[in-house]
Design a protein around this motif. Sequence first.
Motif, PDB file in Angstrom:
ATOM      1  N   HIS A   9       0.838  -1.192   0.000  1.00 49.57           N
ATOM      2  CA  HIS A   9       0.000   0.000   0.000  1.00 49.57           C
ATOM      3  C   HIS A   9       0.872   1.241   0.000  1.00 49.57           C
ATOM      4  CE1 HIS A   9       0.896  -0.708   4.240  1.00 49.57           C
ATOM      5  NE2 HIS A   9       0.715   0.581   4.426  1.00 49.57           N
ATOM      6  N   LYS A  10       0.283   2.303  -0.475  1.00 49.67           N
ATOM      7  CA  LYS A  10       0.980   3.577  -0.508  1.00 49.67           C
ATOM      8  C   LYS A  10       1.012   4.159   0.899  1.00 49.67           C
ATOM      9  CE  LYS A  10      -0.616   4.822  -5.115  1.00 49.67           C
ATOM     10  NZ  LYS A  10      -1.357   5.816  -5.873  1.00 49.67           N
ATOM     11  N   GLY A  11       2.040   4.901   1.157  1.00 49.42           N
ATOM     12  CA  GLY A  11       2.106   5.618   2.415  1.00 49.42           C
ATOM     13  C   GLY A  11       1.142   6.787   2.416  1.00 49.42           C
ATOM     14  N   PHE A  12       0.875   7.311   3.575  1.00 44.64           N
ATOM     15  CA  PHE A  12      -0.075   8.415   3.713  1.00 44.64           C
ATOM     16  C   PHE A  12       0.345   9.628   2.891  1.00 44.64           C
ATOM     17  CE2 PHE A  12      -1.324  12.349   5.874  1.00 44.64           C
ATOM     18  CZ  PHE A  12      -2.698  12.239   5.744  1.00 44.64           C
ATOM     19  N   LEU A  13       1.622  10.000   2.958  1.00 44.97           N
ATOM     20  CA  LEU A  13       2.078  11.188   2.224  1.00 44.97           C
ATOM     21  C   LEU A  13       1.990  10.988   0.715  1.00 44.97           C
ATOM     22  CD1 LEU A  13       5.108  12.379   4.373  1.00 44.97           C
ATOM     23  CD2 LEU A  13       2.823  13.373   4.215  1.00 44.97           C
ATOM     24  N   GLN A  14       2.294   9.798   0.239  1.00 44.86           N
ATOM     25  CA  GLN A  14       2.202   9.525  -1.190  1.00 44.86           C
ATOM     26  C   GLN A  14       0.746   9.598  -1.658  1.00 44.86           C
ATOM     27  OE1 GLN A  14       3.892   5.800  -2.349  1.00 44.86           O
ATOM     28  NE2 GLN A  14       3.793   6.257  -4.520  1.00 44.86           N
ATOM     29  N   THR A  15      -0.162   9.077  -0.868  1.00 42.87           N
ATOM     30  CA  THR A  15      -1.589   9.150  -1.195  1.00 42.87           C
ATOM     31  C   THR A  15      -2.064  10.599  -1.191  1.00 42.87           C
ATOM     32  OG1 THR A  15      -1.952   6.984  -0.219  1.00 42.87           O
ATOM     33  CG2 THR A  15      -3.895   8.365  -0.528  1.00 42.87           C
ATOM     34  N   LEU A  16      -1.642  11.356  -0.206  1.00 43.96           N
ATOM     35  CA  LEU A  16      -2.030  12.764  -0.106  1.00 43.96           C
ATOM     36  C   LEU A  16      -1.506  13.561  -1.297  1.00 43.96           C
ATOM     37  CD1 LEU A  16      -3.462  14.880   1.599  1.00 43.96           C
ATOM     38  CD2 LEU A  16      -1.313  15.261   2.816  1.00 43.96           C
ATOM     39  N   ARG A  17      -0.268  13.303  -1.719  1.00 44.09           N
ATOM     40  CA  ARG A  17       0.294  13.986  -2.897  1.00 44.09           C
ATOM     41  C   ARG A  17      -0.546  13.681  -4.140  1.00 44.09           C
ATOM     42  NH1 ARG A  17       5.375  11.764  -1.582  1.00 44.09           N
ATOM     43  NH2 ARG A  17       6.190  13.022   0.075  1.00 44.09           N
TER      44      ARG A  17
END
Length: 97
Positions: A9-17
Amino acid sequence: MPKAKKMPHKGFLQTLRGVLAGPPAGLYRQPVLHINCNGLLEIEGCRAVLLYNEQQLKLDLGRWQVSLFGDGLVLETFSKTGLVIRGRIFKTEFTYT
């Protein structure tokens, strides 16, 4: 019972970006068709009306031509921002030009 594999899964910051990056370039300049089941069709980004009568309407949307077939087709509004069509639409054809 074997264990299910964990999906990476993507990390939180990568998803937010990804969310804040916005839509792909050119998305809002493409033609859009909104079809309402009550006999209303709204089209944004129409370049020209190629054919118009009560049974058929042919539109130039740039790379695509859209033909609508039906009964009582009425072109209610035609402006820079789009057009509105009312009537009973039986068939829609898309042709890539």
